[in-house]
Design a protein around this motif. Structure first.
Motif, short mmCIF file in Angstrom:
data_model
loop_
_atom_site.label_atom_id
_atom_site.label_comp_id
_atom_site.label_asym_id
_atom_site.label_seq_id
_atom_site.Cartn_x
_atom_site.Cartn_y
_atom_site.Cartn_z
N ALA A 1 -17.77 -58.82 -29.40
CA ALA A 1 -17.88 -59.27 -30.80
C ALA A 1 -16.92 -60.44 -31.05
CB ALA A 1 -17.60 -58.12 -31.75
N ALA A 2 -15.71 -60.35 -30.44
CA ALA A 2 -14.73 -61.44 -30.62
C ALA A 2 -15.27 -62.72 -29.97
CB ALA A 2 -13.40 -61.04 -29.99
N ALA A 3 -15.90 -62.58 -28.80
CA ALA A 3 -16.47 -63.75 -28.11
C ALA A 3 -17.60 -64.35 -28.96
CB ALA A 3 -16.99 -63.34 -26.73
N LEU A 4 -18.42 -63.48 -29.54
CA LEU A 4 -19.55 -63.97 -30.36
C LEU A 4 -19.04 -64.65 -31.63
CD1 LEU A 4 -22.57 -64.28 -30.71
CD2 LEU A 4 -22.69 -61.93 -31.57
N THR A 5 -17.96 -64.09 -32.20
CA THR A 5 -17.39 -64.69 -33.41
C THR A 5 -16.93 -66.12 -33.13
OG1 THR A 5 -16.64 -62.54 -34.18
CG2 THR A 5 -15.58 -64.44 -35.18
N SER A 6 -16.29 -66.33 -31.98
CA SER A 6 -15.80 -67.70 -31.72
C SER A 6 -16.99 -68.64 -31.47
CB SER A 6 -14.78 -67.74 -30.59
OG SER A 6 -15.34 -67.28 -29.41
N THR A 7 -18.09 -68.14 -30.92
CA THR A 7 -19.28 -69.00 -30.77
C THR A 7 -19.85 -69.36 -32.14
OG1 THR A 7 -19.78 -67.67 -28.82
CG2 THR A 7 -21.47 -69.23 -29.49
N ILE A 8 -19.88 -68.37 -33.04
CA ILE A 8 -20.42 -68.65 -34.39
C ILE A 8 -19.58 -69.73 -35.08
CG2 ILE A 8 -20.79 -67.64 -36.69
CD1 ILE A 8 -21.29 -64.91 -35.26
N VAL A 9 -18.26 -69.64 -34.88
CA VAL A 9 -17.36 -70.62 -35.53
C VAL A 9 -17.57 -72.02 -34.93
CG1 VAL A 9 -14.92 -71.25 -35.79
CG2 VAL A 9 -15.63 -68.88 -36.13
N SER A 10 -17.81 -72.09 -33.61
CA SER A 10 -17.84 -73.42 -32.97
C SER A 10 -19.23 -74.08 -32.96
CB SER A 10 -17.31 -73.30 -31.54
OG SER A 10 -18.16 -72.47 -30.79
#
Ligand SMILES: Cc1cc2nc3c(=O)[nH]c(=O)nc-3n(C[C@H](O)[C@H](O)[C@H](O)COP(=O)(O)OP(=O)(O)OC[C@H]3O[C@@H](n4cnc5c(N)ncnc54)[C@H](O)[C@@H]3O)c2cc1C
Length: 371
Positions: free
Chosen positions: A97-106
């Motif tokens: 989920a943390a990895a996906l969150t950073s993709t959503i942000v970038s």
């Protein structure tokens, strides 16, 4: 001025796309080992376009390919080369989920999606255990066959030739020109060579220049599973963010992959039954599909340089051999821009975008002699 004669080695998407760009101002002959073009990686892909896939140079080349996909799609008699699909990226524990969150942000094309909205797009998804979901609006299907056929036809229309059953087995550059020999006993002369041999890229580089690029061909399995009901064509592609599985609708059934990356020697790879069983299990665990049997399955090779960016430019040990290899799992979606960038590098030795040129330069990966 006389036109230079070029031999392009390999008739997948790499060879036909760059060959058709170069055929404008060169005499191009494309040599393909098999009895027809596009039977290896190009004919075995999952035909998906994902804007956020791969390392930064791949994402850049994918972005640069979009206008060219649109331009080609507008040509007379051309079907749409990119069709809407939409993607759902899912995470099932805190770490992913943390990895996906950073993709959503970038990534501007990724937005967080509630579980209900995810279920509305793909009703079979078991969203109760899902930690996070994102909608990828860049995800589309690619008409790979139409794209490859377009490039092959353009190469021939511009005066180029494609020769099948022509496996390059020897190459000599002791004189002013290359002398290349194919397995069928024919020999070919050329001023310059293009190595577009996919998984065999290092074999060809070693044959011609004595060293390869440290490429790693990796097997990827694809399965089409039977379903009890016809799957709606408008479901998105749904993927685990860690790439342990993905699935999408295909002709009323489900196409899926366990995301395997097993290093293997170049060859005509077959699916591993264990990988086939594994993807059924993984997709069953996150959906209500209850998949039991396989309609068909296949495997193909995704070939990576150590940093997963393509290897494009003059071979460090032999500048008249042009490397066009290492397209990995992205060789279709970035083909239009990569062919244009490759042609510019081939003609001028430089790119306006010097950062991109450095990121794909063959000199960045250590030359490797296997034998
Ligand atoms: C299962 C799978 C799913 C994929 N999904 C996607 C996707 O969804 N989207 C995407 O963009 N990409 C995807 N890819 C990646 C994409 O398919 C590849 O990056 C691309 O097809 C590579 O093209 P190529 O022309 O370099 O290789 P190939 O298509 O393999 O062509 C190389 C050719 O060179 C020929 N050759 C080799 N040695 C010689 C020789 N000595 N003499 C003459 N000819 C020779 C071979 O016969 C072959 O035809 C996927 C790949 C696989 C395997």
């Amino acid at each position: 001025m006389t036109r230079q004669r070029i031999l392009v080695i390999g008739g997948g998407i790499a060879g036909v796309s760059l060959g058709s760009e170069l055929a404008h101002d060169h005499d191009v002959v494309l040599l393909e080992a098999e009895s027809s073009l596009a039977v290896h990686s190009t004919g075995r892909s999952a035909a998906t376009f994902l804007g956020g896939y791969g390392p930064p140079p791949v994402q850049e080349l994918t972005r640069l390919s979009e206008p060219e996909f649109a331009r080609l799609s507008a040509l007379p008699d051309m079907p749409p080369l990119l069709s809407p699909r939409g993607g759902l990226f899912t995470a099932w524990d805190d770490q992913s989920a943390a990895a996906l969150t950073s993709t959503i942000v970038s990534q501007s094309f990724m937005t967080e999606l509630s579980a209900e909205k995810a279920r509305a797009l793909c009703p079979t998804l078991r969203v109760d255990d899902m930690a996070l979901c994102a909608l990828d609006s860049s995800a589309r299907d690619i008409d790979v066959s139409a794209l490859h056929s377009h490039y092959a036809a353009r190469l021939r229309r511009l005066g180029g030739r494609t020769e099948t059953g022509a496996r390059v087995v020897a190459a000599d550059k002791s004189g002013p020109q290359w002398e290349v020999r194919t397995e069928d006993g024919r020999s070919w002369r050329a001023d310059r060579l293009v190595n577009a041999a996919g998984a065999w890229g290092d074999e060809v580089a070693e044959t011609c220049a004595g060293t390869g690029h440290g490429l790693s061909p990796r097997r990827r399995t694809v399965v089409i599973a039977r379903t009890s009901e016809r799957i709606p064509a408008d479901w998105p592609i749904v993927a685990d963010v860690a790439e342990a599985w993905y699935f999408k609708p295909e002709g009323g059934a489900i196409l899926m992959s366990p995301g395997d990356e097993t290093p293997v020697p170049p060859g005509d790879v077959k699916p591993d039954p264990l990988e086939v069983a594994m993807v059924l299990e993984r997709v069953n665990a996150v959906t209500a599909l209850q998949l039991r049997s396989v309609r068909t399955s296949w495997a193909g090779l995704r070939t990576f340089a150590p940093d997963r960016a393509p290897v494009v430019g003059p071979h460090p040990d032999e500048p008249t051999l042009f490397s066009f290899v290492g397209q990995g799992g992205y060789g279709i979606q970035m083909a239009p821009a990569l062919a244009q960038v490759g042609a510019e590098l081939f003609r001028t030795g430089t790119l306006q975008d010097t950062a991109l040129a450095a990121a794909i330069d063959p000199g960045r990966v250590p030359a490797v002699a296997e034998h």
